[in-house]
Every structure is written in C-alpha cells, then in structure tokens.
Design a protein around this motif. Structure first.
Motif, PDB file in Angstrom:
ATOM      1  N   UNK A 143       7.993  81.276  24.307  1.00  0.00           N
ATOM      2  CA  UNK A 143       8.428  81.692  25.650  1.00  0.00           C
ATOM      3  C   UNK A 143       8.939  80.484  26.427  1.00  0.00           C
ATOM      4  N   UNK A 144       9.775  80.775  27.412  1.00  0.00           N
ATOM      5  CA  UNK A 144      10.278  79.711  28.298  1.00  0.00           C
ATOM      6  C   UNK A 144       9.071  79.044  28.960  1.00  0.00           C
ATOM      7  N   UNK A 145       9.121  77.776  29.124  1.00  0.00           N
ATOM      8  CA  UNK A 145       7.996  77.049  29.715  1.00  0.00           C
ATOM      9  C   UNK A 145       7.181  76.341  28.662  1.00  0.00           C
ATOM     10  N   UNK A 146       7.172  76.892  27.422  1.00  0.00           N
ATOM     11  CA  UNK A 146       6.507  76.212  26.316  1.00  0.00           C
ATOM     12  C   UNK A 146       7.458  75.191  25.695  1.00  0.00           C
ATOM     13  N   UNK A 147       6.875  74.211  25.010  1.00  0.00           N
ATOM     14  CA  UNK A 147       7.672  73.267  24.218  1.00  0.00           C
ATOM     15  C   UNK A 147       7.175  73.337  22.786  1.00  0.00           C
ATOM     16  N   UNK A 148       8.023  73.815  21.880  1.00  0.00           N
ATOM     17  CA  UNK A 148       7.665  73.873  20.465  1.00  0.00           C
ATOM     18  C   UNK A 148       7.968  72.508  19.862  1.00  0.00           C
ATOM     19  N   UNK A 149       7.033  72.028  19.052  1.00  0.00           N
ATOM     20  CA  UNK A 149       7.265  70.695  18.483  1.00  0.00           C
ATOM     21  C   UNK A 149       6.605  70.558  17.136  1.00  0.00           C
ATOM     22  N   UNK A 150       7.067  69.582  16.389  1.00  0.00           N
ATOM     23  CA  UNK A 150       6.519  69.368  15.050  1.00  0.00           C
ATOM     24  C   UNK A 150       7.263  68.266  14.330  1.00  0.00           C
ATOM     25  N   UNK A 151       7.105  68.288  13.019  1.00  0.00           N
ATOM     26  CA  UNK A 151       7.735  67.263  12.178  1.00  0.00           C
ATOM     27  C   UNK A 151       8.639  67.914  11.154  1.00  0.00           C
ATOM     28  N   UNK A 152       9.762  67.287  10.901  1.00  0.00           N
ATOM     29  CA  UNK A 152      10.686  67.730   9.861  1.00  0.00           C
ATOM     30  C   UNK A 152      10.755  66.604   8.824  1.00  0.00           C
ATOM     31  N   UNK A 153      10.616  66.972   7.558  1.00  0.00           N
ATOM     32  CA  UNK A 153      10.645  65.966   6.485  1.00  0.00           C
ATOM     33  C   UNK A 153      11.697  66.388   5.460  1.00  0.00           C
ATOM     34  N   UNK A 154      12.806  65.673   5.411  1.00  0.00           N
ATOM     35  CA  UNK A 154      13.849  65.961   4.426  1.00  0.00           C
ATOM     36  C   UNK A 154      13.680  64.964   3.285  1.00  0.00           C
ATOM     37  N   UNK A 155      13.536  65.488   2.068  1.00  0.00           N
ATOM     38  CA  UNK A 155      13.325  64.618   0.904  1.00  0.00           C
ATOM     39  C   UNK A 155      14.650  64.003   0.454  1.00  0.00           C
ATOM     40  N   UNK A 156      14.594  62.898  -0.301  1.00  0.00           N
ATOM     41  CA  UNK A 156      15.838  62.293  -0.790  1.00  0.00           C
ATOM     42  C   UNK A 156      16.386  63.075  -1.985  1.00  0.00           C
ATOM     43  N   UNK A 157      17.699  63.095  -2.109  1.00  0.00           N
ATOM     44  CA  UNK A 157      18.315  63.767  -3.250  1.00  0.00           C
ATOM     45  C   UNK A 157      19.722  64.214  -2.894  1.00  0.00           C
ATOM     46  N   UNK A 158      20.446  64.699  -3.906  1.00  0.00           N
ATOM     47  CA  UNK A 158      21.823  65.157  -3.685  1.00  0.00           C
ATOM     48  C   UNK A 158      22.106  66.390  -4.529  1.00  0.00           C
ATOM     49  N   UNK A 159      23.016  67.205  -4.039  1.00  0.00           N
ATOM     50  CA  UNK A 159      23.583  68.301  -4.827  1.00  0.00           C
ATOM     51  C   UNK A 159      25.042  67.916  -5.035  1.00  0.00           C
ATOM     52  N   UNK A 160      25.393  67.507  -6.262  1.00  0.00           N
ATOM     53  CA  UNK A 160      26.703  66.875  -6.468  1.00  0.00           C
ATOM     54  C   UNK A 160      26.701  65.561  -5.697  1.00  0.00           C
ATOM     55  N   UNK A 161      27.698  65.383  -4.826  1.00  0.00           N
ATOM     56  CA  UNK A 161      27.793  64.168  -4.000  1.00  0.00           C
ATOM     57  C   UNK A 161      27.144  64.338  -2.629  1.00  0.00           C
ATOM     58  N   UNK A 162      26.660  65.543  -2.364  1.00  0.00           N
ATOM     59  CA  UNK A 162      26.225  65.876  -1.002  1.00  0.00           C
ATOM     60  C   UNK A 162      24.715  65.701  -0.857  1.00  0.00           C
ATOM     61  N   UNK A 163      24.332  64.986   0.167  1.00  0.00           N
ATOM     62  CA  UNK A 163      22.913  64.669   0.366  1.00  0.00           C
ATOM     63  C   UNK A 163      22.104  65.909   0.746  1.00  0.00           C
ATOM     64  N   UNK A 164      20.817  65.891   0.390  1.00  0.00           N
ATOM     65  CA  UNK A 164      19.896  66.943   0.831  1.00  0.00           C
ATOM     66  C   UNK A 164      19.928  67.018   2.360  1.00  0.00           C
ATOM     67  N   UNK A 165      19.820  68.249   2.850  1.00  0.00           N
ATOM     68  CA  UNK A 165      19.956  68.485   4.297  1.00  0.00           C
ATOM     69  C   UNK A 165      19.191  69.742   4.664  1.00  0.00           C
ATOM     70  N   UNK A 166      19.019  69.949   5.964  1.00  0.00           N
ATOM     71  CA  UNK A 166      18.407  71.194   6.435  1.00  0.00           C
ATOM     72  C   UNK A 166      19.478  72.278   6.515  1.00  0.00           C
TER      73      UNK A 166
END
Ligand code: F6R
Ligand code: ZN
Length: 196
Positions: free
Chosen positions: A63-86
């Motif tokens: 709801x408005x007024x709240x702040x959602x927060x946390x951690x995002x962890x993207x691992x290293x790696x590639x698909x073809x030449x393209x880096x792992x991403x969200x």
C-alpha cells in the motif's frame, strides 16, 4: 533537481540474509525470449536450468505509505554474449520511483521510459542509483566471477508490470565485446510509433 537517473557513493555494512521473509529464485527457464541469442539460450537450458538471480524481501503491505525493500543478487554468467540480468519491469503505478544501493560486484542498470528515452548507469560497491518514476529497470551483472548484490527500496503500492518488457524487451542490451561490457541496440525493440 535532477529528472534523469543518477548515482553517488555512500557506505553501509553487509546485510544479513536471515532477516528476510521472502526468498525468490529466478531461473533461466523464466527468461524465455529475453536473451537475444535464442540458440544459446536453448543450448544452455538443455544442460541446466541455471539460477540467474535471487531476491530477498521484507514482507510489508503493498500500500501507499509503505516502503518495500530487500536485496537483489544477480549471479555471474552469460547467455551467448549477453550477461545474466533480471527480467526487468515498469512499475504498474508508473509514477513511482525506486532507489538501489550496490553492496557488491559490478554491473549496470538498464533503464527506459515508455517514450523510449534510455539510460545505462553503473552499479559498483557504494553506488546509489535513483530510478525516477516512469523508468523501467533491469540489473545486469557484468562481472565474470562475482555476484552483483544491490539493496532496493520502493513504494508499497508500486506493483510490477513485467508484460511490456516481456513483449518488446529493453531498447539496449548489455553484451561482452572483446572482453568488456558493451551497450548495443536490441533489434527486437519497437519504438512507440512502431507499436501504435
Ligand atoms: C522492485 C525491484 C527489484 C526487482 C529485483 C528483481 O520493484 O525493482 O526488487 O524486483 O531486482 O528483478 P525483477 O523484478 O525485474 O525480476
Ligand atoms: Zn522496480
């Protein structure tokens, strides 16, 4: 007052994962159609449904007024030449912003507005990244060996619109060229005029 993404440096201690309520795992199979090299994607998937990124969240009312927060962890790696991403997303309530703070690793945040304005900002330890309202955002890990760890915080009522990005992707992709990250055009992307 700035109206485009910007970064600046601060320092905080490492976060403790056991403090978080939700743990989300996103695997290769959840990213179908997102990586440019569909052949490389299929070949990798045939070997292993690799873990691309994880999100740890503090559960709060959406709801408005709240702040959602946390951690995002993207691992290293590639698909073809393209880096792992969200996957990347717009917020459903487009006029909501987000702040990212990079704890570890090296990467970039790829961003764009519905009008097609784009921005790619660096993520490195102690970088604070402000994602203004209306900017879709995707984090990309450009390190060959290290996790990209970011803290994020955004309004509780923001919501996530994944569909737009799933359909057209981001305007810019981040690929490895001669051993270094490079920003290239996404041939699949359509301008607002082409979409109309
Ligand atoms: C929330 C936010 C982050 C991302 C996370 C995973 O609004 O931007 O918490 O949700 O980095 O990325 P997505 O949600 O795009 O899979
Ligand atoms: Zn977001």
């Amino acid at each position: 007052m700035k109206t485009v993404p910007f970064t600046f440096d601060v320092s905080i201690a490492d976060a403790i994962l056991s403090e978080y309520d939700n743990h989300i795992e996103r695997r290769l199979s959840a990213m179908k159609g997102q990586f440019l090299d569909a052949g490389a994607f299929q070949a990798l998937l045939a070997q292993d449904d690799a873990l691309l990124y994880e999100v740890y969240e503090i559960k709060r009312p959406e709801i408005a007024g709240e702040l959602l927060n946390g951690l995002s962890i993207v691992h290293p790696g590639k698909v073809g030449d393209e880096y792992y991403m969200t996957k990347g997303h717009f917020h459903t309530v487009l006029e909501t912003a987000e702040v990212y703070y990079c704890l570890k690793g090296e990467g970039v945040m790829v961003m764009e507005t519905p009008e097609g304005e784009w921005s790619v900002e660096p993520l490195r330890p102690n970088a604070v990244l402000y994602v203004p309202p209306r900017w879709a955002h995707r984090s990309v890990n450009t390190s060959p060996f290290e996790d990209l760890v970011t803290f994020f915080v955004y309004p509780g009522n923001a919501g996530h619109d994944y569909g737009t990005i799933e359909t057209q992707g981001f305007r810019k992709l981040v690929v490895e060229r001669e051993g270094a990250p490079a920003i290239v055009d996404n041939p699949r992307w359509m301008s607002p005029e082409q979409r109309a």
